[in-house]
Motif scaffolding. Sequence first.
Motif, short mmCIF file in Angstrom:
data_model
loop_
_atom_site.label_atom_id
_atom_site.label_comp_id
_atom_site.label_asym_id
_atom_site.label_seq_id
_atom_site.Cartn_x
_atom_site.Cartn_y
_atom_site.Cartn_z
N LYS A 285 0.83 -1.24 0.00
CA LYS A 285 0.00 0.00 0.00
C LYS A 285 0.84 1.26 0.00
O LYS A 285 0.48 2.26 -0.62
N GLY B 121 -5.66 -3.20 10.86
CA GLY B 121 -5.98 -4.30 11.77
C GLY B 121 -5.26 -4.16 13.11
O GLY B 121 -5.85 -4.40 14.17
N THR B 122 -3.99 -3.75 13.05
CA THR B 122 -3.21 -3.63 14.29
C THR B 122 -3.86 -2.59 15.22
O THR B 122 -4.04 -2.84 16.40
N TYR C 261 0.81 -8.95 12.25
CA TYR C 261 -0.16 -7.94 11.78
C TYR C 261 0.52 -6.60 11.53
O TYR C 261 0.15 -5.88 10.61
N GLU D 53 3.12 -3.43 10.87
CA GLU D 53 4.12 -3.07 9.86
C GLU D 53 5.52 -3.23 10.44
O GLU D 53 5.70 -3.24 11.67
N ASP E 36 1.34 1.90 11.88
CA ASP E 36 0.01 1.45 12.31
C ASP E 36 -0.59 2.44 13.31
O ASP E 36 -1.70 2.91 13.11
N1 HSE Z 1 -0.19 -3.50 9.40
C1 HSE Z 1 -1.35 -3.67 8.60
C2 HSE Z 1 -2.56 -3.75 9.51
C3 HSE Z 1 -1.22 -4.93 7.78
O1 HSE Z 1 -2.40 -3.96 10.70
O2 HSE Z 1 -3.66 -3.55 9.04
C4 HSE Z 1 -2.25 -5.08 6.72
O3 HSE Z 1 -2.16 -4.06 5.78
#
Ligand code: HSE
Length: 434
Positions: free
Chosen positions: A103, A158-159, A186, A188, A194
Amino acid sequence: MKPVKVGICGLGTVGGGTFNVLKRNAEEIARRAGRGIEVAQIATRHPNSKCDTGSTPITADIFDIVNNPEIDIVVELIGGYTVAKELVLKAIENGKHVVTANKALIAVHGNEIFAKAREKGVIVAFEASVAGGIPVIKAIREGLAGNRINWLAGIINGTGNFILTEMREKGRTFEDVLKEAQELGYAEADPTFDVEGIDAAHKLTILASIAFGIPLQFDKAYTEGIARLTTADVNYAEALGYRIKHLGVARRTEAGIELRVHPTLIPADRLIANVNGVMNAVMVNGDAVGSTLYYGAGAGMEPTASAVVADVVDVTRALTTDPNNRVPHLAFQPDSLSDHPILPITACESAYYLRIQAKDHPGVLAQVATILSERGINIESIMQKEAEVQDGLVPVILVTHRVVEQRIDDAIAALERLDDVVDKVVRIRVEQLN
Ligand code: HSE
């Protein structure tokens, strides 16, 4: 027909998941794609204990993949902006299609990458870059192609959602939950992406572009993280009937497009307010369809691999099509992108939650109400926590109606100048999402 040959760059969480899903579901995938899809080479410096790579050739140099004449589709899963950009541009130059989950790369360098891909007649697919396993890019780009999109709002990190949920439900500390999110793969590589909202802003930039037909403009996104949220505000929000979520919001207005990521109060009875843990959800409102909601795992090994593999299947099906008749990278034809501007945050409109730490004197509420009414700010609800008076200070919590942010900035400055107000006023945006 000969199988399509894929090269996977990076065998970490998502790369490992992609390899495993392609292998485990090979037969089902071939029935969908119309031919087999074979991993011809993997580039990684570290084996992944969760993958049995068997006899698949492995190289330590990712550029071996883009220079391998056998490979049709390069799957970029190394992350980051610099080497990944070089790798993707080289793959395109060599006439290879690209699938990426990156992304940051798309949000920051996507305009340049897509221009190069058009020149070369190749596809760059990026479903896994937003909301992990949820096929939200495909939904907006293709499923909602008949609509004029009005707004979208999503929990797209998500994090961050995992941290907020664990803090709220189990009273765990921020640091403790973040550590677990890192262990689960999860977070980065740099977890400030995040918690400071940068990762969500990357994803929002991509969604806004395909929703409104505008170029990618990550540098204009407003970004505010979750690190400064307090348990007190989480609890006051609950008492007022709201949940605090870290939301990305993109809204089309006459004056321009709002592009903002920040903690947000959402009415507790909205479906999206009840999206917990690592799950993501994106609401999209179109003029024909009304509001729609897309929900699923936003991060993790196989959920993200699900989106990567779907892109590989899409590319496989489109290999023999005329490049001019493919779905455009950013949903709209490249020569039809709009220059509708992105609004600065001061011109965006929202409702606001304010927490004012005031001296417990007669007349304080009247002064607060005067400052707000002088600026045309309507109060929706107000709560004064007399039971929480400490050292002669009482928290005054209020929620306003929608107003342009500049007016709230002015009001907060005036409130903070009052002798009876101590500390900074806490401000959190409120969205009804209806
Ligand atoms: N670090 C990102 C998250 C991973 O927690 O959403 C998925 O893009």
